[in-house]
Scaffold this motif. Structure first.
Motif, PDB file in Angstrom:
ATOM      1  N   ASN A  83       0.829  -1.212   0.000  1.00  0.00           N
ATOM      2  CA  ASN A  83       0.000   0.000   0.000  1.00  0.00           C
ATOM      3  C   ASN A  83       0.861   1.260   0.000  1.00  0.00           C
ATOM      4  O   ASN A  83       1.785   1.392   0.800  1.00  0.00           O
ATOM      5  CB  ASN A  83      -0.888   0.052   1.243  1.00  0.00           C
ATOM      6  N   GLY A  84       0.564   2.181  -0.918  1.00  0.00           N
ATOM      7  CA  GLY A  84       1.259   3.466  -0.954  1.00  0.00           C
ATOM      8  C   GLY A  84       2.643   3.429  -1.581  1.00  0.00           C
ATOM      9  O   GLY A  84       3.259   4.474  -1.756  1.00  0.00           O
ATOM     10  N   GLU A  85       3.158   2.265  -1.924  1.00  0.00           N
ATOM     11  CA  GLU A  85       4.495   2.168  -2.526  1.00  0.00           C
ATOM     12  C   GLU A  85       4.432   2.435  -4.022  1.00  0.00           C
ATOM     13  O   GLU A  85       3.409   2.215  -4.672  1.00  0.00           O
ATOM     14  CB  GLU A  85       5.104   0.788  -2.304  1.00  0.00           C
ATOM     15  N   SER A  86       5.566   2.891  -4.560  1.00  0.00           N
ATOM     16  CA  SER A  86       5.681   3.081  -6.001  1.00  0.00           C
ATOM     17  C   SER A  86       7.039   2.576  -6.466  1.00  0.00           C
ATOM     18  O   SER A  86       7.959   2.418  -5.667  1.00  0.00           O
ATOM     19  CB  SER A  86       5.516   4.555  -6.368  1.00  0.00           C
ATOM     20  N   TYR A  87       7.134   2.333  -7.774  1.00  0.00           N
ATOM     21  CA  TYR A  87       8.403   1.901  -8.355  1.00  0.00           C
ATOM     22  C   TYR A  87       8.522   2.504  -9.745  1.00  0.00           C
ATOM     23  O   TYR A  87       7.563   2.503 -10.513  1.00  0.00           O
ATOM     24  CB  TYR A  87       8.478   0.373  -8.456  1.00  0.00           C
ATOM     25  N   THR A  88       9.710   3.026 -10.055  1.00  0.00           N
ATOM     26  CA  THR A  88       9.994   3.549 -11.384  1.00  0.00           C
ATOM     27  C   THR A  88      11.139   2.755 -11.979  1.00  0.00           C
ATOM     28  O   THR A  88      12.164   2.553 -11.332  1.00  0.00           O
ATOM     29  CB  THR A  88      10.379   5.043 -11.320  1.00  0.00           C
ATOM     30  N   GLY A  89      10.955   2.315 -13.212  1.00  0.00           N
ATOM     31  CA  GLY A  89      11.996   1.570 -13.916  1.00  0.00           C
ATOM     32  C   GLY A  89      12.097   2.036 -15.354  1.00  0.00           C
ATOM     33  O   GLY A  89      11.104   2.455 -15.947  1.00  0.00           O
ATOM     34  N   GLU A  90      13.291   1.995 -15.896  1.00  0.00           N
ATOM     35  CA  GLU A  90      13.503   2.362 -17.292  1.00  0.00           C
ATOM     36  C   GLU A  90      13.269   1.132 -18.151  1.00  0.00           C
ATOM     37  O   GLU A  90      14.198   0.423 -18.524  1.00  0.00           O
ATOM     38  CB  GLU A  90      14.908   2.938 -17.479  1.00  0.00           C
ATOM     39  N   PHE A  91      11.999   0.871 -18.429  1.00  0.00           N
ATOM     40  CA  PHE A  91      11.588  -0.309 -19.166  1.00  0.00           C
ATOM     41  C   PHE A  91      11.153   0.053 -20.574  1.00  0.00           C
ATOM     42  O   PHE A  91      10.384   0.989 -20.759  1.00  0.00           O
ATOM     43  CB  PHE A  91      10.401  -1.002 -18.476  1.00  0.00           C
ATOM     44  N   ARG A  92      11.595  -0.719 -21.563  1.00  0.00           N
ATOM     45  CA  ARG A  92      11.111  -0.599 -22.947  1.00  0.00           C
ATOM     46  C   ARG A  92      10.018  -1.644 -23.117  1.00  0.00           C
ATOM     47  O   ARG A  92      10.291  -2.776 -23.508  1.00  0.00           O
ATOM     48  CB  ARG A  92      12.227  -0.886 -23.947  1.00  0.00           C
ATOM     49  N   VAL A  93       8.791  -1.285 -22.822  1.00  0.00           N
ATOM     50  CA  VAL A  93       7.693  -2.243 -22.904  1.00  0.00           C
ATOM     51  C   VAL A  93       6.503  -1.632 -23.638  1.00  0.00           C
ATOM     52  O   VAL A  93       6.385  -0.416 -23.749  1.00  0.00           O
ATOM     53  CB  VAL A  93       7.247  -2.718 -21.498  1.00  0.00           C
ATOM     54  N   LYS A  94       5.615  -2.503 -24.117  1.00  0.00           N
ATOM     55  CA  LYS A  94       4.382  -2.021 -24.734  1.00  0.00           C
ATOM     56  C   LYS A  94       3.180  -2.231 -23.809  1.00  0.00           C
ATOM     57  O   LYS A  94       2.115  -1.696 -24.055  1.00  0.00           O
ATOM     58  CB  LYS A  94       4.150  -2.683 -26.081  1.00  0.00           C
ATOM     59  N   SER A  95       3.365  -3.001 -22.740  1.00  0.00           N
ATOM     60  CA  SER A  95       2.302  -3.182 -21.755  1.00  0.00           C
ATOM     61  C   SER A  95       2.887  -3.750 -20.465  1.00  0.00           C
ATOM     62  O   SER A  95       3.975  -4.321 -20.461  1.00  0.00           O
ATOM     63  CB  SER A  95       1.202  -4.113 -22.277  1.00  0.00           C
ATOM     64  N   ILE A  96       2.145  -3.569 -19.376  1.00  0.00           N
ATOM     65  CA  ILE A  96       2.472  -4.197 -18.095  1.00  0.00           C
ATOM     66  C   ILE A  96       1.202  -4.850 -17.573  1.00  0.00           C
ATOM     67  O   ILE A  96       0.092  -4.534 -18.021  1.00  0.00           O
ATOM     68  CB  ILE A  96       3.035  -3.201 -17.053  1.00  0.00           C
ATOM     69  N   TYR A  97       1.358  -5.763 -16.632  1.00  0.00           N
ATOM     70  CA  TYR A  97       0.225  -6.499 -16.079  1.00  0.00           C
ATOM     71  C   TYR A  97       0.195  -6.327 -14.572  1.00  0.00           C
ATOM     72  O   TYR A  97       1.235  -6.374 -13.912  1.00  0.00           O
ATOM     73  CB  TYR A  97       0.339  -7.987 -16.451  1.00  0.00           C
ATOM     74  N   LEU A  98      -1.014  -6.146 -14.038  1.00  0.00           N
ATOM     75  CA  LEU A  98      -1.215  -5.904 -12.611  1.00  0.00           C
ATOM     76  C   LEU A  98      -2.190  -6.935 -12.059  1.00  0.00           C
ATOM     77  O   LEU A  98      -3.136  -7.344 -12.746  1.00  0.00           O
ATOM     78  CB  LEU A  98      -1.768  -4.501 -12.385  1.00  0.00           C
ATOM     79  N   LEU A  99      -1.970  -7.343 -10.813  1.00  0.00           N
ATOM     80  CA  LEU A  99      -2.863  -8.295 -10.160  1.00  0.00           C
ATOM     81  C   LEU A  99      -2.859  -8.025  -8.668  1.00  0.00           C
ATOM     82  O   LEU A  99      -1.794  -7.849  -8.064  1.00  0.00           O
ATOM     83  CB  LEU A  99      -2.410  -9.734 -10.431  1.00  0.00           C
ATOM     84  N   GLY A 100      -4.033  -7.986  -8.043  1.00  0.00           N
ATOM     85  CA  GLY A 100      -4.129  -7.872  -6.596  1.00  0.00           C
ATOM     86  C   GLY A 100      -3.722  -9.196  -5.979  1.00  0.00           C
ATOM     87  O   GLY A 100      -4.129 -10.257  -6.460  1.00  0.00           O
ATOM     88  N   GLU A 101      -2.900  -9.144  -4.926  1.00  0.00           N
ATOM     89  CA  GLU A 101      -2.392 -10.410  -4.382  1.00  0.00           C
ATOM     90  C   GLU A 101      -3.477 -11.114  -3.564  1.00  0.00           C
ATOM     91  O   GLU A 101      -4.088 -12.040  -4.047  1.00  0.00           O
ATOM     92  CB  GLU A 101      -1.117 -10.166  -3.582  1.00  0.00           C
ATOM     93  N   PRO A 102      -3.781 -10.706  -2.321  1.00  0.00           N
ATOM     94  CA  PRO A 102      -4.876 -11.402  -1.652  1.00  0.00           C
ATOM     95  C   PRO A 102      -6.183 -10.620  -1.714  1.00  0.00           C
ATOM     96  O   PRO A 102      -7.227 -11.134  -1.388  1.00  0.00           O
ATOM     97  CB  PRO A 102      -4.395 -11.509  -0.217  1.00  0.00           C
ATOM     98  N   ALA A 103      -6.140  -9.352  -2.138  1.00  0.00           N
ATOM     99  CA  ALA A 103      -7.339  -8.510  -2.132  1.00  0.00           C
ATOM    100  C   ALA A 103      -7.308  -7.545  -3.313  1.00  0.00           C
ATOM    101  O   ALA A 103      -6.261  -7.268  -3.875  1.00  0.00           O
ATOM    102  CB  ALA A 103      -7.402  -7.712  -0.825  1.00  0.00           C
TER     103      ALA A 103
END
Length: 119
Positions: A83-103
Motif C-alpha cells: 500500500n502506498g508504494e511506487s516503483y519507477t523503472g527504465e523499461f522498454r515495454v508495450k504493456s504491463i500487467y497488474l494483479l491484486g495479491e490477496p485482495a
C-alpha cells in the motif's frame, strides 16, 4: 521520379530514449484478484512508474510483464508493491500487467513514451 520515405524509429533508435518522454498517465485502475489487468501503452515506453494507491488494510499489488508472469502459479515472475508504494523503472515495454495479491486494490501508472510503434 523517386519517392523519399523516412524510416520509422525502431527499438534500437537511441535518439528516442535520449529525448524526454511523451507523458502518459492513468489513475484509479481497478485491480482484482481473479485475472491480470493489462495496461497497454500506445507506443514503446522509455520509463514506467507504478503506484499502489490502496489505503487501509493490506492489499499488495503484483506487477509483471506478462499475464502468466503475475499469476505466478509455479514461479514468481513479478514484483510486489505494498500500500502506498511506487516503483519507477527504465523499461522498454508495450504493456504491463497488474494483479491484486490477496485482495482487490487500485493502481496508477505514469510513463514516458517514445515515438517507437508497438508492432
Amino acid at each position: 521520379m523517386a519517392e523519399f520515405k523516412f524510416a520509422k524509429p525502431g527499438l534500437n533508435a537511441v535518439g528516442q530514449y535520449q529525448l524526454s518522454g511523451i507523458p502518459y498517465a492513468s489513475a484509479s485502475i481497478p485491480v482484482g484478484t481473479a485475472a491480470a489487468v493489462e495496461v497497454e501503452f500506445p507506443t514503446v515506453t522509455k520509463f514506467v512508474t507504478i503506484v499502489n494507491d490502496h489505503s487501509g488494510s493490506s492489499a499488495p499489488l503484483r506487477v509483471g510483464f506478462s499475464a502468466n508472469g503475475v499469476v505466478g502459479l509455479t514461479q514468481n515472475h513479478f514484483f510486489v508493491l505494498d500500500n502506498g508504494e511506487s516503483y519507477t523503472g527504465e523499461f522498454r515495454v508495450k504493456s504491463i500487467y497488474l494483479l491484486g495479491e490477496p485482495a482487490n486494490t487500485t493502481a496508477s501508472v505514469i510513463a514516458g513514451l517514445t515515438m517507437i510503434e508497438t508492432e
